[in-house]
Design a protein around this motif. Structure first.
Motif, PDB file in Angstrom:
ATOM      1  N   GLY A   1       1.260  -1.341   0.159  1.00 45.74           N
ATOM      2  CA  GLY A   1       0.368  -0.106  -0.080  1.00 45.74           C
ATOM      3  C   GLY A   1       0.637   1.342  -0.261  1.00 45.74           C
ATOM      4  N   HIS A   2      -0.034   2.403   0.003  1.00 46.52           N
ATOM      5  CA  HIS A   2       1.344   3.604  -0.344  1.00 46.52           C
ATOM      6  C   HIS A   2       1.319   4.161   0.763  1.00 46.52           C
ATOM      7  CE1 HIS A   2       0.490   4.302  -4.817  1.00 46.52           C
ATOM      8  NE2 HIS A   2      -0.975   3.671  -4.651  1.00 46.52           N
ATOM      9  N   SER A   3       2.987   4.410   1.176  1.00 48.28           N
ATOM     10  CA  SER A   3       2.837   4.763   2.458  1.00 48.28           C
ATOM     11  C   SER A   3       3.104   4.528   3.823  1.00 48.28           C
ATOM     12  CB  SER A   3       1.722   6.407   2.905  1.00 48.28           C
ATOM     13  OG  SER A   3       2.099   7.276   1.602  1.00 48.28           O
ATOM     14  N   HIS A   4       3.557   3.204   3.088  1.00 45.81           N
ATOM     15  CA  HIS A   4       3.191   2.202   4.008  1.00 45.81           C
ATOM     16  C   HIS A   4       4.235   2.619   5.263  1.00 45.81           C
ATOM     17  CE1 HIS A   4       4.328  -1.272   7.209  1.00 45.81           C
ATOM     18  NE2 HIS A   4       2.189  -1.796   6.327  1.00 45.81           N
ATOM     19  N   PRO A   5       3.789   3.179   6.584  1.00 41.64           N
ATOM     20  CA  PRO A   5       4.809   3.539   7.526  1.00 41.64           C
ATOM     21  C   PRO A   5       5.586   2.671   7.873  1.00 41.64           C
ATOM     22  CG  PRO A   5       2.173   2.539   8.620  1.00 41.64           C
ATOM     23  CD  PRO A   5       2.284   2.761   7.066  1.00 41.64           C
ATOM     24  N   LYS A   6       6.354   1.998   7.737  1.00 42.86           N
ATOM     25  CA  LYS A   6       7.193   0.690   8.589  1.00 42.86           C
ATOM     26  C   LYS A   6       8.635   1.153   6.777  1.00 42.86           C
ATOM     27  CE  LYS A   6       6.988  -2.435  11.796  1.00 42.86           C
ATOM     28  NZ  LYS A   6       6.260  -3.807  12.004  1.00 42.86           N
ATOM     29  N   VAL A   7       7.445   1.138   5.313  1.00 45.12           N
ATOM     30  CA  VAL A   7       9.104   1.530   4.987  1.00 45.12           C
ATOM     31  C   VAL A   7       9.214   3.093   4.207  1.00 45.12           C
ATOM     32  CG1 VAL A   7       9.152   1.637   2.361  1.00 45.12           C
ATOM     33  CG2 VAL A   7       7.619  -0.017   3.602  1.00 45.12           C
TER      34      VAL A   7
ATOM     35  N   GLY B   1      11.417  -2.786  -3.494  1.00 47.75           N
ATOM     36  CA  GLY B   1      11.127  -1.563  -2.776  1.00 47.75           C
ATOM     37  C   GLY B   1       9.855  -1.150  -2.407  1.00 47.75           C
ATOM     38  N   ASN B   2       8.565  -1.567  -2.736  1.00 49.35           N
ATOM     39  CA  ASN B   2       7.274  -0.663  -2.718  1.00 49.35           C
ATOM     40  C   ASN B   2       7.562   0.455  -3.493  1.00 49.35           C
ATOM     41  OD1 ASN B   2       4.639  -1.645  -1.701  1.00 49.35           O
ATOM     42  ND2 ASN B   2       4.723  -0.091  -0.147  1.00 49.35           N
TER      43      ASN B   2
ATOM     44  N   ALA C   1      12.461  -2.971   4.820  1.00 47.96           N
ATOM     45  CA  ALA C   1      11.691  -3.237   5.589  1.00 47.96           C
ATOM     46  C   ALA C   1      10.325  -4.033   4.776  1.00 47.96           C
ATOM     47  CB  ALA C   1      11.307  -1.796   5.474  1.00 47.96           C
ATOM     48  N   VAL C   2      10.211  -4.196   3.624  1.00 50.39           N
ATOM     49  CA  VAL C   2       9.092  -4.101   2.794  1.00 50.39           C
ATOM     50  C   VAL C   2       9.088  -5.910   3.579  1.00 50.39           C
ATOM     51  CG1 VAL C   2       8.032  -5.505  -0.038  1.00 50.39           C
ATOM     52  CG2 VAL C   2       9.402  -2.994   0.877  1.00 50.39           C
ATOM     53  N   LEU C   3      10.139  -6.828   3.040  1.00 52.10           N
ATOM     54  CA  LEU C   3      10.018  -8.339   3.761  1.00 52.10           C
ATOM     55  C   LEU C   3      10.134  -8.049   4.736  1.00 52.10           C
ATOM     56  CD1 LEU C   3      13.539  -9.262   1.757  1.00 52.10           C
ATOM     57  CD2 LEU C   3      11.442  -9.477   0.581  1.00 52.10           C
ATOM     58  N   GLU C   4      10.250  -7.224   5.498  1.00 56.75           N
ATOM     59  CA  GLU C   4      10.026  -7.469   6.818  1.00 56.75           C
ATOM     60  C   GLU C   4       8.570  -7.890   6.857  1.00 56.75           C
ATOM     61  OE1 GLU C   4      13.443  -5.409   9.348  1.00 56.75           O
ATOM     62  OE2 GLU C   4      11.028  -5.165  10.473  1.00 56.75           O
TER      63      GLU C   4
ATOM     64  N   VAL D   1      -2.642  -5.671   0.492  1.00 58.17           N
ATOM     65  CA  VAL D   1      -3.028  -5.295   1.750  1.00 58.17           C
ATOM     66  C   VAL D   1      -4.606  -4.686   1.435  1.00 58.17           C
ATOM     67  CG1 VAL D   1      -0.877  -4.412   3.016  1.00 58.17           C
ATOM     68  CG2 VAL D   1      -2.435  -2.608   1.553  1.00 58.17           C
ATOM     69  N   ILE D   2      -5.064  -5.181   0.369  1.00 63.07           N
ATOM     70  CA  ILE D   2      -6.218  -4.704  -0.012  1.00 63.07           C
ATOM     71  C   ILE D   2      -7.505  -5.504   1.012  1.00 63.07           C
ATOM     72  CG2 ILE D   2      -6.498  -6.169  -1.787  1.00 63.07           C
ATOM     73  CD1 ILE D   2      -8.728  -3.568  -3.552  1.00 63.07           C
ATOM     74  N   THR D   3      -8.318  -4.576   0.919  1.00 62.80           N
ATOM     75  CA  THR D   3      -9.298  -5.363   1.766  1.00 62.80           C
ATOM     76  C   THR D   3     -10.663  -6.072   0.978  1.00 62.80           C
ATOM     77  OG1 THR D   3     -10.752  -3.489   1.948  1.00 62.80           O
ATOM     78  CG2 THR D   3      -9.295  -4.328   4.123  1.00 62.80           C
ATOM     79  N   ASP D   4     -11.658  -7.183   1.981  1.00 66.36           N
ATOM     80  CA  ASP D   4     -12.439  -7.254   0.943  1.00 66.36           C
ATOM     81  C   ASP D   4     -13.425  -7.051   0.471  1.00 66.36           C
ATOM     82  OD1 ASP D   4     -10.975 -10.051   1.462  1.00 66.36           O
ATOM     83  OD2 ASP D   4     -12.479 -10.616   2.800  1.00 66.36           O
ATOM     84  N   ALA D   5     -13.988  -5.238   1.253  1.00 65.58           N
ATOM     85  CA  ALA D   5     -14.551  -4.435   0.898  1.00 65.58           C
ATOM     86  C   ALA D   5     -13.946  -3.903  -0.286  1.00 65.58           C
ATOM     87  CB  ALA D   5     -15.055  -3.618   2.378  1.00 65.58           C
ATOM     88  N   GLU D   6     -13.057  -3.266  -0.304  1.00 67.09           N
ATOM     89  CA  GLU D   6     -12.493  -2.593  -1.550  1.00 67.09           C
ATOM     90  C   GLU D   6     -12.233  -3.020  -2.636  1.00 67.09           C
ATOM     91  OE1 GLU D   6      -9.086   0.066   0.800  1.00 67.09           O
ATOM     92  OE2 GLU D   6      -9.150  -2.107   0.675  1.00 67.09           O
TER      93      GLU D   6
END
Ligand SMILES: *Cc1c(COP(=O)(O)O)cnc(C)c1O
Length: 395
Positions: free
Chosen positions: A54-60, A254-255, A293-296, A375-380
């Motif tokens: 997903g965009h702007s993932h906090p860990k990355v 690299g997300n 970070a992505v692999l983690e 990370v897409i949700t079922d609702a999305e």
């Protein structure tokens, strides 16, 4: 300035190599992006199968921020810890013994082509031709458009480098017949993504491996798009229980931070010695921090499993849509690499989806491709399918 004005200004200075949708994107979070006017879009493109977390993932974001404030780039004249850590992580998660870092998918494939030729010239007594598949896609450099088995990517760029031959995808007999005394390697995608989300028969990759073993040549698998959990496993070839000699990766590694990698067994990697191949930016500390970070998140926090589950749900929903619309000829894919083949060119459908707030990609001319963040949700997913449903109803 509004989007319209930005687009005009953009086209005055940026070279016209892309056909772009008329929107200026300025912000993203998870599976959503926003344009300059604040309109929200559900993003099932993810920067072309890149932003899997997903965009702007906090860990990355945090990893890049921290590394940027510590050390950004020193070149490969020196050792760095980050490059060691990411290579170890990729090795322990895969078939590979060694990793070469670069900056893109095309570069990773260039490195693989060079390695296979060097191996063939030195170890296989001068064999140096590579067999690739019709309908494949391997990048836009001269060698990789030549490896790409689609004339439309090659037209106008002659002379093309020598040393490539093509066989139909998903045809083991044709491959077996094509391997000759000059062949050093076979290069293949587990699923042809750009080529139309074409999924080969079960056992195909295994058959390719067996042919390569029998002929004593290398198997190179292009996992640039299918890797990093895109198809529900870490690397798509794992689903067939085989081990290649060389794998190329890029896109989601690299997300969104540019990075490419070529993974190889010790046997193949030994053909490269110091001075044979290099990249100024390859293994750049920011890229390494992003990749780690992505692999983690992907491997330690269960995102791989979540992506696989979301893929099954998405496929089911698209199959239900096919039952409803005769204009859908086929629904296929693996994990969250999904294609909807239509009875017509899909450009108009994509434009309408975009207007209705859904970003989707094409794969060739007749296939709508969904490669959302894992990370897409079922609702999305429900919302994406509902928007496509609405667009198909209009016709
Ligand atoms: C995108 C892609 C490439 C090229 O990657 P770039 O980073 O654009 O150079 C190569 N192979 C496959 C399978 C791809 O999907």
């Amino acid at each position: 300035m509004n989007s319209q004005e930005w687009m005009q200004r953009f086209d005055r200075s940026v070279m016209g190599t892309y056909k772009r949708y008329p929107l200026v994107l300025s912000r993203g979070e998870g599976c959503r992006v926003w344009d300059l006017e604040g309109k929200e879009y559900l993003d099932c493109v993810a920067g072309i199968a890149v932003c899997s977390l997903g965009h702007s993932h906090p860990k990355v974001v945090e990893a890049i921020r921290k590394q940027a404030g510590t050390l950004t780039h020193v070149s490969n004249l020196y050792y760095t810890q980050a490059q060691c850590l990411l290579a170890e992580r990729l090795v322990s998660a895969s078939f590979a013994d060694k990793v070469f870092f670069c900056n893109s998918g095309a570069e990773a494939n260039e490195a693989a082509i060079k390695l296979a030729r060097k191996y063939g010239n030195e170890t296989l007594g001068g064999k140096n031709e590579i067999i690739t598949m019709e309908g494949s896609f391997h990048g836009r450099t001269l060698a990789t458009i030549t490896a790409t088995g689609q004339a439309k990517f090659q037209a106008g760029f002659e002379p093309l480098p020598a040393g490539f031959r093509y066989v139909p995808f998903n045809d083991l007999a044709a491959l077996e017949a094509a391997v000759d005394e000059k062949t050093c390697a076979v290069l293949v995608e587990p699923v042809q993504a750009e080529g139309g989300v074409r999924v080969p028969d079960a056992g195909y990759l295994k058959g390719v491996r067996e042919i390569c073993d029998r002929k004593g040549i290398l198997l190179i698998i292009d996992e640039v798009q299918t890797g990093m959990g895109r198809t529900g496993v870490f690397l798509a070839h794992e689903a067939e229980g085989i081990a290649p000699d060389i794998v190329t990766m890029a896109k989601a590694l690299g997300n969104g931070f540019p990075i490419g990698a070529m993974l190889a067994t010790d046997k193949a990697a030994a053909a490269f010695v110091p001075g044979n191949h290099a990249s100024t930016f390859g293994g750049n500390l920011l890229a390494m921090a992003a990749g780690l970070a992505v692999l983690e998140v992907l491997l330690d926090e269960g995102l791989l499993a979540r992506g696989a589950k979301a893929g099954r749900y998405f496929l089911e929903k698209l199959q239900a849509l096919k039952a409803k619309h005769g204009s859908i000829l086929d629904v296929r894919g693996r994990g969250l690499l999904l294609g909807v083949e239509m009875d017509r060119e899909v450009a108009g459908i994509l434009t309408r989806c975009t207007e209705k707030g859904l970003l989707v990609a094409t794969a060739g001319t007749h296939v709508v491709r969904f490669v959302p963040p894992l990370v897409i949700t079922d609702a999305e997913i429900d919302r994406a399918v509902a928007i496509l449903d609405g667009v198909l109803e209009e016709r």
